[in-house]
Design a protein around this motif. Structure first.
Motif, PDB file in Angstrom:
ATOM      1  N   GLU A 204      -8.784  87.082  34.806  1.00  0.00           N
ATOM      2  CA  GLU A 204      -8.940  85.895  33.973  1.00  0.00           C
ATOM      3  C   GLU A 204      -8.352  84.771  34.882  1.00  0.00           C
ATOM      4  N   GLN A 205      -7.067  84.930  35.135  1.00  0.00           N
ATOM      5  CA  GLN A 205      -6.415  83.767  35.800  1.00  0.00           C
ATOM      6  C   GLN A 205      -7.040  83.229  36.572  1.00  0.00           C
ATOM      7  N   ALA A 206      -7.863  84.137  37.698  1.00  0.00           N
ATOM      8  CA  ALA A 206      -8.725  83.599  38.787  1.00  0.00           C
ATOM      9  C   ALA A 206     -10.128  83.263  38.310  1.00  0.00           C
ATOM     10  N   GLY A 207     -10.279  83.040  36.964  1.00  0.00           N
ATOM     11  CA  GLY A 207     -11.542  82.351  36.373  1.00  0.00           C
ATOM     12  C   GLY A 207     -12.834  83.271  36.356  1.00  0.00           C
ATOM     13  N   ILE A 208     -12.263  84.546  36.182  1.00  0.00           N
ATOM     14  CA  ILE A 208     -13.615  85.587  36.222  1.00  0.00           C
ATOM     15  C   ILE A 208     -13.681  86.192  35.073  1.00  0.00           C
ATOM     16  N   VAL A 209     -14.820  86.036  34.312  1.00  0.00           N
ATOM     17  CA  VAL A 209     -15.219  86.508  33.137  1.00  0.00           C
ATOM     18  C   VAL A 209     -15.758  88.081  33.271  1.00  0.00           C
ATOM     19  N   VAL A 210     -14.823  88.912  32.306  1.00  0.00           N
ATOM     20  CA  VAL A 210     -15.153  90.342  32.298  1.00  0.00           C
ATOM     21  C   VAL A 210     -15.042  90.525  30.577  1.00  0.00           C
ATOM     22  N   GLU A 211     -16.058  91.137  30.148  1.00  0.00           N
ATOM     23  CA  GLU A 211     -16.191  91.793  28.602  1.00  0.00           C
ATOM     24  C   GLU A 211     -15.650  93.141  28.872  1.00  0.00           C
ATOM     25  N   ALA A 212     -14.379  93.410  28.210  1.00  0.00           N
ATOM     26  CA  ALA A 212     -14.002  94.861  28.202  1.00  0.00           C
ATOM     27  C   ALA A 212     -14.028  95.403  26.643  1.00  0.00           C
ATOM     28  N   SER A 213     -14.374  96.468  26.363  1.00  0.00           N
ATOM     29  CA  SER A 213     -14.365  97.191  25.045  1.00  0.00           C
ATOM     30  C   SER A 213     -12.896  97.245  24.774  1.00  0.00           C
ATOM     31  N   GLU A 214     -12.513  97.502  23.587  1.00  0.00           N
ATOM     32  CA  GLU A 214     -11.313  97.440  22.912  1.00  0.00           C
ATOM     33  C   GLU A 214     -10.453  98.739  23.515  1.00  0.00           C
ATOM     34  N   ASP A 215     -11.208  99.867  23.741  1.00  0.00           N
ATOM     35  CA  ASP A 215     -10.583 100.883  24.464  1.00  0.00           C
ATOM     36  C   ASP A 215     -10.513 100.975  25.780  1.00  0.00           C
ATOM     37  N   LEU A 216     -11.198  99.922  26.358  1.00  0.00           N
ATOM     38  CA  LEU A 216     -11.037  99.693  27.962  1.00  0.00           C
ATOM     39  C   LEU A 216     -11.732 100.848  28.687  1.00  0.00           C
ATOM     40  N   MET A 217     -12.811 101.454  27.884  1.00  0.00           N
ATOM     41  CA  MET A 217     -13.860 102.204  28.630  1.00  0.00           C
ATOM     42  C   MET A 217     -15.235 102.038  29.143  1.00  0.00           C
ATOM     43  N   ARG A 218     -15.507 100.491  28.415  1.00  0.00           N
ATOM     44  CA  ARG A 218     -16.752  99.929  28.932  1.00  0.00           C
ATOM     45  C   ARG A 218     -16.575  98.686  29.356  1.00  0.00           C
ATOM     46  N   TYR A 219     -17.214  97.816  30.365  1.00  0.00           N
ATOM     47  CA  TYR A 219     -17.114  96.657  30.684  1.00  0.00           C
ATOM     48  C   TYR A 219     -18.513  95.926  30.996  1.00  0.00           C
ATOM     49  N   ARG A 220     -18.765  94.702  30.589  1.00  0.00           N
ATOM     50  CA  ARG A 220     -19.754  94.005  31.167  1.00  0.00           C
ATOM     51  C   ARG A 220     -19.201  92.719  32.168  1.00  0.00           C
ATOM     52  N   VAL A 221     -20.058  92.629  33.205  1.00  0.00           N
ATOM     53  CA  VAL A 221     -19.378  91.679  34.099  1.00  0.00           C
ATOM     54  C   VAL A 221     -20.775  90.833  34.511  1.00  0.00           C
ATOM     55  N   PRO A 222     -20.691  89.548  34.123  1.00  0.00           N
ATOM     56  CA  PRO A 222     -21.768  88.753  34.671  1.00  0.00           C
ATOM     57  C   PRO A 222     -21.586  88.740  36.449  1.00  0.00           C
ATOM     58  N   GLY A 223     -22.818  88.617  36.649  1.00  0.00           N
ATOM     59  CA  GLY A 223     -22.973  88.438  38.276  1.00  0.00           C
ATOM     60  C   GLY A 223     -22.848  86.948  38.603  1.00  0.00           C
ATOM     61  N   GLY A 224     -22.938  86.731  40.058  1.00  0.00           N
ATOM     62  CA  GLY A 224     -22.849  85.338  40.528  1.00  0.00           C
ATOM     63  C   GLY A 224     -21.516  84.581  40.216  1.00  0.00           C
ATOM     64  N   GLN A 225     -20.682  85.212  39.851  1.00  0.00           N
ATOM     65  CA  GLN A 225     -19.399  84.352  39.455  1.00  0.00           C
ATOM     66  C   GLN A 225     -18.767  84.126  40.990  1.00  0.00           C
ATOM     67  N   LYS A 226     -17.907  83.031  40.905  1.00  0.00           N
ATOM     68  CA  LYS A 226     -16.733  82.729  41.971  1.00  0.00           C
ATOM     69  C   LYS A 226     -15.467  82.689  41.453  1.00  0.00           C
ATOM     70  N   TYR A 227     -14.531  83.033  42.383  1.00  0.00           N
ATOM     71  CA  TYR A 227     -13.200  83.078  42.119  1.00  0.00           C
ATOM     72  C   TYR A 227     -12.652  81.802  42.342  1.00  0.00           C
ATOM     73  N   ALA A 228     -11.844  81.377  41.390  1.00  0.00           N
ATOM     74  CA  ALA A 228     -11.237  80.043  41.520  1.00  0.00           C
ATOM     75  C   ALA A 228     -10.178  79.873  42.268  1.00  0.00           C
ATOM     76  N   ALA A 229      -9.835  79.007  43.151  1.00  0.00           N
ATOM     77  CA  ALA A 229      -8.573  78.915  43.644  1.00  0.00           C
ATOM     78  C   ALA A 229      -7.503  78.073  42.850  1.00  0.00           C
ATOM     79  N   ARG A 230      -6.399  78.828  42.686  1.00  0.00           N
ATOM     80  CA  ARG A 230      -5.350  78.449  41.686  1.00  0.00           C
ATOM     81  C   ARG A 230      -4.138  78.807  42.328  1.00  0.00           C
TER      82      ARG A 230
END
Length: 430
Positions: A204-230
């Motif tokens: 998250e600090q690096a600007g990446i979007v990840v949708e995680a389920s509350e129990d951390l057992m399932r994730y949706r990760v949009p493709g085509g992202q870029k890491y931000a320089a921070r």
């Protein structure tokens, strides 16, 4: 080199906690995956973090460093082609970079520690990468491992979390860079969920979007992202500090450790609450922990999965507690630099402790009177074992010699310097 630990009745003084190894390795990686220039302040200096520095340089990152910070210009989603990578004995670094190596045409991870990292399995991550179109050559899931990648695909990905959360973290670092969206499902159980939380925090600090389920057992990760320089600031390290706090707890002490954030997401922060539960006099305020130990401790029961890298230090403290302590849900300790249940408890017994093992439990029958010591014991090339055995040596009746104690440098190169500064009688032996 070996270390001799001579019984030491009193510790006193102030030290600064080392910077977190876990956060440093993650910040180094996301900075390398960015396409600009990032700055990491107060990075950890250890064999693990040095392994990540070495490998991201080999993959094309420009790394400049001074006493305060590291400045990294990343390679983004295009690491350079490299034939070999040497991660030393760093399991997390290996697993994170196995995923990133999927972006390279042909990389072999060499096996320099056949008796430690070379014995650890990586099958679950290998199977996930193969399902993503990556060719992997391996030796029954172990090093050396050759990865022929270049064009991994996203989509529906399954990975077991039963042995290690590092496989999941590796995929979370990789999948944002793929063209396709990804859905990651964790199979079976997920060990060390709190450490996955650290990965998500850094992403998250690096600007990446990840949708995680509350129990951390399932994730949706949009493709085509870029890491931000921070810019990143590394917090103090609880796993290493846990051993120093345990040493203070089992002796007469007045020990203060600075830079231990009260609201840290490091699971090993639990060492503070565990020692309180055991009756150790301590305070924690303004990121400072002060222990005024009297050597008297009470037994407890503790779920170790949330604080994996502090469990051995907790067990070392429990060796001298009144009553029987139980540390449960700790099977993943078996899959570290050594089997941290069987191997560690064997050395504790040699030192005179009364301990039992189950598949996923450690039972400690406390000996408030102390242990005999007077033996030479084996560190099993494991930095956590070295630190925990040192704690036991401080309360032994006779000195303990720990073989190959120099492997403490994997995470805490100045551990024995810090103990000496606090008054511990420890000395190197060739």
């Amino acid at each position: 080199m070996d270390i001799r630990v001579t019984p030491t009745p009193r510790l006193a003084g102030d030290i600064q906690a080392l910077s977190s190894k876990n956060y440093t390795t993650r910040y180094l990686l996301v900075a390398a995956l960015a396409e600009g220039t990032s700055t990491i302040y107060h990075p950890a200096h250890s064999e693990d973090s040095d392994a990540m520095r070495r490998c991201i340089k080999a993959l094309g990152a420009d790394v400049q460093e001074d006493d305060e910070k590291i400045v990294i210009t990343g390679f983004g989603h295009r690491p350079v082609a490299v034939n070999e990578l040497d991660v030393g004995n760093a399991g997390a670094v290996l697993r994170f970079l196995m995923a990133i190596a999927a972006l390279c045409p042909d990389v072999t991870f060499v096996n320099r520690y056949p008796d430690s990292l070379g014995k650890r399995p990586h099958d679950d991550l290998i199977e996930a990468l193969q399902a993503m179109g990556v060719e992997v050559e391996h030796h029954n899931g172990r090093l050396p491992i050759r990865i022929r990648g270049g064009n991994p695909h996203g989509g529906k990905i399954r990975v077991s979390g039963n042995v290690s959360s590092q496989y999941l973290s590796a995929l979370l670092f990789l999948t944002p860079l793929l063209e396709q969206d990804s859905e990651i499902e964790v199979l079976h159980d997920l060990k060390s969920k709190i450490v996955v939380g650290q990965t998500l925090e850094v992403l998250e600090q690096a600007g990446i979007v990840v949708e995680a389920s509350e129990d951390l057992m399932r994730y949706r990760v949009p493709g085509g992202q870029k890491y931000a320089a921070r810019e990143y600031i590394v917090q103090g390290d609880y796993p290493g500090s846990a051993a120093v706090l345990a040493a203070a707890a089992v002796t007469q002490s007045d020990v203060t450790i600075h830079r231990l954030a009260e609201r840290s997401k490091q699971g090993e922060r639990a060492i503070v609450d565990v020692l309180r539960t055991m009756g150790v006099p301590l305070t924690h305020a303004n990121d400072i922990v002060r222990v005024q130990g009297n050597g008297r401790l009470q037994a407890l029961e503790f779920d170790g999965d949330a604080a994996t890298d502090a469990v051995l230090a907790m067990v070392a403290a429990a060796v001298f507690a009144e009553g029987t302590s139980r540390f449960y849900n700790v099977e993943n300790l078996r899959y570290k630099e050594c089997d941290r249940i069987t191997d560690y408890l064997a050395e504790l017994r040699r030192a005179g402790a009364e301990v039992e093992e189950r598949q996923s439990e450690i039972i400690v029958h406390g000996r408030p009177q102390g242990v005999a010591g007077g033996v030479t014991i084996d560190a099993h090339y494991d930095h956590r074992v070295i630190m925990a055995l040192t704690v036991v040596g401080l309360r032994a009746d006779a000195p303990i010699r720990i073989r190959d104690a120099h492997h403490v440098a994997k995470s805490y190169p100045i551990f024995f310097d810090h103990l000496q500064a606090l008054g511990a009688q420890v000395e190197w032996i060739n």
